[in-house]
Design a protein around this motif. Structure first.
Motif, PDB file in Angstrom:
ATOM      1  N   VAL A  63     -94.583  25.114  50.962  1.00 53.50           N
ATOM      2  CA  VAL A  63     -94.560  25.428  49.527  1.00 53.50           C
ATOM      3  C   VAL A  63     -94.912  24.157  48.771  1.00 53.50           C
ATOM      4  N   TYR A  69     -83.388  37.041  45.974  1.00 51.58           N
ATOM      5  CA  TYR A  69     -83.663  37.348  47.383  1.00 51.58           C
ATOM      6  C   TYR A  69     -82.464  36.980  48.251  1.00 51.58           C
ATOM      7  N   TYR A 121     -88.895  33.242  52.556  1.00 53.49           N
ATOM      8  CA  TYR A 121     -88.999  34.173  51.431  1.00 53.49           C
ATOM      9  C   TYR A 121     -90.456  34.426  51.047  1.00 53.49           C
ATOM     10  N   LEU A 122     -91.265  33.363  51.033  1.00 53.73           N
ATOM     11  CA  LEU A 122     -92.674  33.488  50.642  1.00 53.73           C
ATOM     12  C   LEU A 122     -93.567  33.910  51.803  1.00 53.73           C
ATOM     13  N   LEU A 159     -82.954  21.969  47.639  1.00 57.00           N
ATOM     14  CA  LEU A 159     -84.285  22.023  47.018  1.00 57.00           C
ATOM     15  C   LEU A 159     -84.377  21.036  45.856  1.00 57.00           C
ATOM     16  N   MET A 198     -86.975  28.875  51.579  1.00 55.24           N
ATOM     17  CA  MET A 198     -87.948  29.433  50.643  1.00 55.24           C
ATOM     18  C   MET A 198     -89.243  29.813  51.352  1.00 55.24           C
ATOM     19  N   CYS A 199     -89.593  29.075  52.388  1.00 53.81           N
ATOM     20  CA  CYS A 199     -90.800  29.404  53.160  1.00 53.81           C
ATOM     21  C   CYS A 199     -90.678  30.803  53.761  1.00 53.81           C
ATOM     22  N   TYR A 243     -78.480  25.833  49.215  1.00 51.58           N
ATOM     23  CA  TYR A 243     -79.934  25.910  49.316  1.00 51.58           C
ATOM     24  C   TYR A 243     -80.594  25.344  48.054  1.00 51.58           C
ATOM     25  N   LEU A 268     -87.732  30.188  41.368  1.00 52.36           N
ATOM     26  CA  LEU A 268     -86.377  29.876  41.809  1.00 52.36           C
ATOM     27  C   LEU A 268     -85.428  31.048  41.558  1.00 52.36           C
ATOM     28  N   TYR A 324     -86.145  33.676  44.072  1.00 51.84           N
ATOM     29  CA  TYR A 324     -85.607  33.266  45.374  1.00 51.84           C
ATOM     30  C   TYR A 324     -84.097  33.487  45.409  1.00 51.84           C
ATOM     31  N   GLU A 325     -83.422  33.167  44.306  1.00 45.85           N
ATOM     32  CA  GLU A 325     -81.977  33.377  44.211  1.00 45.85           C
ATOM     33  C   GLU A 325     -81.636  34.860  44.388  1.00 45.85           C
ATOM     34  N   ILE A 357     -93.206  25.433  42.449  1.00 52.65           N
ATOM     35  CA  ILE A 357     -91.790  25.654  42.163  1.00 52.65           C
ATOM     36  C   ILE A 357     -91.583  25.716  40.644  1.00 52.65           C
TER      37      ILE A 357
END
Length: 258
Positions: free
Chosen positions: A10, A26, A4-5, A44, A1-2, A40, A20, A23-24, A15
């Motif tokens: 994070v 992505y 992604y951001l 999380l 996720m890091c 993943y 979420l 992110y999915e 969250i």
């Protein structure tokens, strides 16, 4: 996720179900498989649950409810035996691909050892024809047989060791894993094997072959280093209708006294 951001950390308060889901999407755009996405998300969720228990964040009901955390059993991970033989024994002239092939062979012969654990073992862990190690993922103790052929291959490969308790060691391991998986894909294409092949293909193939060789699931689970037999059952590819019919005929003949 890091990734992604685009930052190094994070906060738990950041969250949300919306993040979420984003992110999915992505991960889906990145062509990750459903089981990878699920892994993943479950990782999380496990971290989040520990943070809740430790009082670091508040509990949000159904936080992970709208993202995929299941298991896609339709995705075929194991190779059929003819393909597996070609992958592990096919002739390749490239020295690089030959090393990839030898690494794949030793992983398969060590009861489907994961690449992460192969990077952790040492020759000192081999005594009296057995290799003892702890699974990196579960901490489960595993003992697998090692013959002279495997021992020679391990020495020839000289895999070294990645200390994944350090950032540099973990980055080195990730780099080696990417290179190995890329090498496996090239090896498979070179040998005419279609479909996705990765380090986990070897693990699933070993488990499936063991099942088809009538090895008890409990023993397969122990060899794989699983802490729960239900995890093992995810690995195992079911028998087809023809194989079930053959087994059923044998059982019925036995019932009839033939």
């Amino acid at each position: 996720m890091c990734e992604y951001l685009g930052r190094d950390s994070v906060g738990f308060g950041e969250i949300t179900p919306r993040l979420l889901k984003s992110y999915e999407q992505y991960l889906i755009r990145g062509r990750h498989k459903l089981n990878t996405i699920s892994t993943y998300m479950r990782m999380l969720r496990a971290i989040y649950n520990k943070a809740v228990d430790a009082g670091h964040t508040k509990y949000i009901h159904h936080l992970f409810h709208k993202v995929y955390t299941g298991i896609d059993r339709s995705h075929k991970k194991a190779l059929e035996m003819p393909q597996l033989r070609v992958l592990l024994n096919g002739v390749v002239r490239s020295r690089v691909l030959n090393k990839v092939q030898q690494t794949a062979c030793v992983m398969y012969k060590l009861c489907g050892m994961p690449y992460v654990d192969l990077q952790q073992i040492s020759m000192d862990s081999i005594t009296d024809g057995a290799l003892s190690y702890c699974r990196r993922k579960t901490g489960t103790s595993v003992n697998v047989p090692v013959n002279g052929d495997i021992l020679r291959t391990l020495r020839d490969l000289d895999l070294g060791n990645s200390d994944m308790n350090t950032e540099s060691g973990y980055r080195r391991y990730q780099s080696l894993l990417r290179k190995f998986n890329a090498g496996l894909s090239r090896l498979a294409r070179k040998l005419g094997i279609k479909g996705h092949v990765s380090s986990y293909t070897l693990r699933h193939s070993w488990a499936t072959t063991a099942l088809h060789s009538h090895v008890p699931v409990e023993l397969i689970s122990s060899a794989l280093g699983h802490s729960d037999i239900r995890t093992t059952q995810i690995y195992l590819k079911g028998f087809n209708v023809g194989e079930i019919e053959k087994a059923n005929r044998k059982i019925l003949r036995y019932m009839d006294g033939r």
